[in-house]
Design a protein around this motif. Structure first.
Motif, PDB file in Angstrom:
ATOM      1  N   ASP A  56     -11.527   3.661   5.791  1.00 20.83           N
ATOM      2  CA  ASP A  56     -11.697   2.338   5.355  1.00 20.83           C
ATOM      3  C   ASP A  56     -12.658   1.577   6.277  1.00 20.83           C
ATOM      4  O   ASP A  56     -13.446   1.350   6.927  1.00 20.83           O
ATOM      5  N   CYS A  57     -11.598   1.294   7.235  1.00 22.00           N
ATOM      6  CA  CYS A  57     -12.344   0.839   9.314  1.00 22.00           C
ATOM      7  C   CYS A  57     -12.621   1.306   9.778  1.00 22.00           C
ATOM      8  O   CYS A  57     -13.453   0.640  10.522  1.00 22.00           O
ATOM      9  N   ASN A 110      -7.439  -6.728  -0.909  1.00 26.66           N
ATOM     10  CA  ASN A 110      -8.087  -6.660  -2.977  1.00 26.66           C
ATOM     11  C   ASN A 110      -6.565  -8.638  -3.001  1.00 26.66           C
ATOM     12  O   ASN A 110      -6.177  -8.631  -4.310  1.00 26.66           O
ATOM     13  N   ALA A 161      -3.024  -1.345   8.599  1.00 26.53           N
ATOM     14  CA  ALA A 161      -3.886  -0.749   7.570  1.00 26.53           C
ATOM     15  C   ALA A 161      -2.914  -1.059   5.773  1.00 26.53           C
ATOM     16  O   ALA A 161      -3.346  -1.058   5.179  1.00 26.53           O
ATOM     17  N   CYS A 162      -1.420  -1.508   6.165  1.00 24.34           N
ATOM     18  CA  CYS A 162      -0.879  -1.874   4.695  1.00 24.34           C
ATOM     19  C   CYS A 162      -1.671  -2.801   4.511  1.00 24.34           C
ATOM     20  O   CYS A 162      -1.856  -3.548   3.416  1.00 24.34           O
ATOM     21  N   SER A 170      -7.180   2.946   3.350  1.00 25.53           N
ATOM     22  CA  SER A 170      -7.624   2.165   4.393  1.00 25.53           C
ATOM     23  C   SER A 170      -7.761   2.372   5.820  1.00 25.53           C
ATOM     24  O   SER A 170      -9.418   1.598   6.363  1.00 25.53           O
ATOM     25  N   GLN A 177      -2.728   4.807   0.313  1.00 27.65           N
ATOM     26  CA  GLN A 177      -3.782   3.719   0.485  1.00 27.65           C
ATOM     27  C   GLN A 177      -4.022   3.129   1.471  1.00 27.65           C
ATOM     28  O   GLN A 177      -4.874   2.602   2.208  1.00 27.65           O
ATOM     29  N   ILE A 178      -3.175   3.643   2.356  1.00 29.03           N
ATOM     30  CA  ILE A 178      -2.631   3.556   4.067  1.00 29.03           C
ATOM     31  C   ILE A 178      -3.744   4.227   4.934  1.00 29.03           C
ATOM     32  O   ILE A 178      -5.138   3.952   5.198  1.00 29.03           O
ATOM     33  N   TYR A 232      -4.783  -4.192   5.305  1.00 24.20           N
ATOM     34  CA  TYR A 232      -6.272  -4.428   5.065  1.00 24.20           C
ATOM     35  C   TYR A 232      -6.601  -4.032   3.758  1.00 24.20           C
ATOM     36  O   TYR A 232      -7.451  -4.528   3.373  1.00 24.20           O
ATOM     37  N   HIS A 233      -5.269  -3.142   3.166  1.00 21.87           N
ATOM     38  CA  HIS A 233      -5.867  -2.838   2.242  1.00 21.87           C
ATOM     39  C   HIS A 233      -5.116  -3.762   1.017  1.00 21.87           C
ATOM     40  O   HIS A 233      -5.850  -4.349  -0.099  1.00 21.87           O
ATOM     41  N   THR A 234      -4.032  -5.024   1.635  1.00 21.41           N
ATOM     42  CA  THR A 234      -3.669  -5.966   1.226  1.00 21.41           C
ATOM     43  C   THR A 234      -4.665  -7.071   0.741  1.00 21.41           C
ATOM     44  O   THR A 234      -4.915  -7.809  -0.123  1.00 21.41           O
ATOM     45  N   ALA A 278       0.868  -1.497   0.249  1.00 18.81           N
ATOM     46  CA  ALA A 278       0.500  -0.229  -0.521  1.00 18.81           C
ATOM     47  C   ALA A 278       0.874   1.269   0.266  1.00 18.81           C
ATOM     48  O   ALA A 278       1.448   0.956   0.955  1.00 18.81           O
TER      49      ALA A 278
END
Ligand SMILES: *Cc1c(COP(=O)(O)O)cnc(C)c1O
Length: 500
Positions: free
Chosen positions: A391-392, A413, A405-406, A388, A384-385, A408-410, A380
């Motif tokens: 979003d979370c 996807n 968060a990295c 995320s 994107q971090i 969470y993003h991964t 991310a």
């Protein structure tokens, strides 16, 4: 007795106690054992066990020369009331997935899991346990940190008899909270110093100091001191982390999300590859792990490696809002390569040689295919971090830190395998990075990190951990800033002073 040797040669064999005391092998390789997984852990028996019980079982399988009584003692001391959750690493639902909170220890990052027990492991290796001639010998821990290891190691080793600790961190490249956590550390045997450079510069210099024979001779003779490592290259740092993969599984069993034997996936925010490698060790010990998904930040050298088979550190280094993952040389990858290459030490030595000399290496296609069957990867960037974290919060009313968060993003996807639960490892409390988190949530961020903590507490309804909030008034003890070439002398001076 199962012995340990270097990833780069089998010439010298040591016990796990000696490996823990030494930290890194003399040839620069990392200690591994070929018996990994010979004594599997009974997964069906996990349900209903406490973290401490699971720890004793898992550690007994990984550290064969520690007695059950020694392990019980280490575990009881390490996982007591310095943790603010009785489960030590509680598992919680997060949307359709689960999150494993690894930040309930004294410094609010997952590194406490290992660094609360490593000093206790080391204490069992002293004097008669290894070498009767070394009775008065002091261990000096030397650590390069990207932010979280340093504080967790300081907290673990402060005032432990027979030990000292020196921590180097990259000047200006850790958060305000991380800096204060280290600079205010109490204890007679601790030293903290900033280095001009990035984490990789500091870590490479520390590795070189471990290989410096002249310094070792000097310290042994003039300060009765032997250097050791608390970085995740130390096998005693790595193995305690294997435990929480089993603890996560036990909690899934208890929640009746799975039956014993069902597979689970883990997604792990990754820097030095220690945390996720522990997941692979868990798999080797019999934990039903379908996939281990590496999540990187913008320093995505691991993502490139896992997707192409080329590891290339010749690239720009980015300082990001996930500083503990800002790493271009992932040391523990060497252990993973060793196991996937079926113990081919010559191959590992040549790859690491190439990394040292050319900054890169390529692994053969068949080796890459084997690795890809177990490890997935994602990354991310900073936008994107932030997205995320937001979003979370919006979806789950749960605040995550930038490292988590990295992951969470991964995960968002990564296609889901039907019926296979996914566990995201949460590596730090959001209160360690309150400014980045608050900004990501779209809130105005006040000038000080402490005001940010308060704002985050008000917003989320969860108070900041007292150890973090209290830093504002703590006394700063350490202000040294040095250049990389001066690190060796700094170590010499500190070891000599602490020996007095
Ligand atoms: C150290 C750290 C990581 C990376 O862990 P590795 O074992 O180095 O891969 C991730 N998140 C946080 C918060 C950390 O402190």
């Amino acid at each position: 007795m199962e012995l340990f040797h270097s990833t780069r040669s089998t010439a010298s064999q040591v016990t796990s106690k000696q490996a823990i005391r030494k930290g890194i092998a003399s040839d620069g390789g990392l200690f591994v054992t070929d018996s990994l997984g010979d004594k599997p852990v009974d997964v069906a028996a996990l349900a209903g066990k406490s973290y401490q019980q699971i720890a004793r079982t898992v550690l007994a399988s990984l550290l064969p020369d520690y007695t059950d009584a020694e392990l019980a003692d280490c575990v009881a001391g390490a996982y007591g009331d310095q943790w603010d959750d009785a489960a030590i690493t509680p598992l919680k639902p997060l949307g359709d997935d689960f999150i494993l909170e690894l930040f309930h220890g004294p410094t609010s990052a997952f590194k406490d899991v290992a660094l609360q027990i490593l000093p206790r492991f080391m204490a069992k290796t002293t004097a008669a346990a290894t070498d009767p001639n070394a009775a008065n010998e002091r261990i000096m821990i030397l650590t390069a940190t990207s932010g979280d290891t340093g504080k967790a190691a300081l907290a673990g080793f402060a005032d432990v008899p027979g030990t000292g600790i020196t921590v180097f961190y990259p000047d200006g490249k850790v958060s305000e909270v991380q800096h204060l956590q280290m600079a205010t550390q109490k204890g007679q045997n601790v030293q903290v110093c900033a280095v001009r450079g990035n984490f990789d510069d500091a870590q490479s210099a520390v590795k070189a100091i471990f290989g410096d024979g002249e310094l070792a001779w000097d310290l042994a003779n003039n300060a009765h001191t032997v250097l050791s490592s608390a970085n995740s290259i130390n096998v005693g740092r790595l193995v305690p982390q294997v435990v929480y993969y089993f603890a996560a599984y036990a909690q899934l069993l208890e929640r009746q999300e799975i039956n014993a034997g069902d597979e689970v996936e883990f997604c792990v925010p990754t820097g030095n590859f220690g945390d996720i490698l522990a997941g692979y060790y868990a798999k080797r010990l019999g934990l039903p792990v379908a996939k281990l998904i590496v999540a990187s930040d913008k320093n995505n050298v691991l993502y490139d490696f896992l997707t192409t088979g080329t590891y290339d550190r010749n690239r720009p280094f980015f300082t990001t809002i996930s500083p503990s993952m800002d790493i271009l040389i992932s040391s523990n990858l060497e252990r993973m390569l060793y196991y996937f290459a079926d113990g081919d030490t010559k191959l590992i030595a040549s790859l690491m040689d190439s990394l040292a000399n050319n900054g890169r290496y390529d692994v053969p296609a068949d080796l890459l295919a084997k690795i890809q069957a177990v490890f997935g990867a994602g990354w991310a960037d900073e936008d994107q971090i932030r997205a995320s974290i937001k979003d979370c919060w919006d979806k789950n009313h749960y605040v995550i830190d930038p490292h988590t968060a990295c992951g969470y993003h991964t995960l968002a996807n990564t296609p889901r395998t039907p019926g296979v639960p996914r566990v995201l490892l949460s590596t730090a409390s959001p209160y360690k990075f309150p400014r980045a988190v608050l900004e990501a949530l779209g809130e105005p961020a006040p000038a000080s990190d402490f005001a940010c903590m308060d704002a985050l507490a008000t917003l989320s309804g969860t108070p900041a951990p007292e150890a973090l909030r209290g830093l504002e008034k703590a006394q700063v003890r350490f202000t040294d800033v040095i250049d990389v070439p001066d690190m060796t002398n700094y170590v010499r001076t500190t070891a000599t002073r602490l020996a007095q």
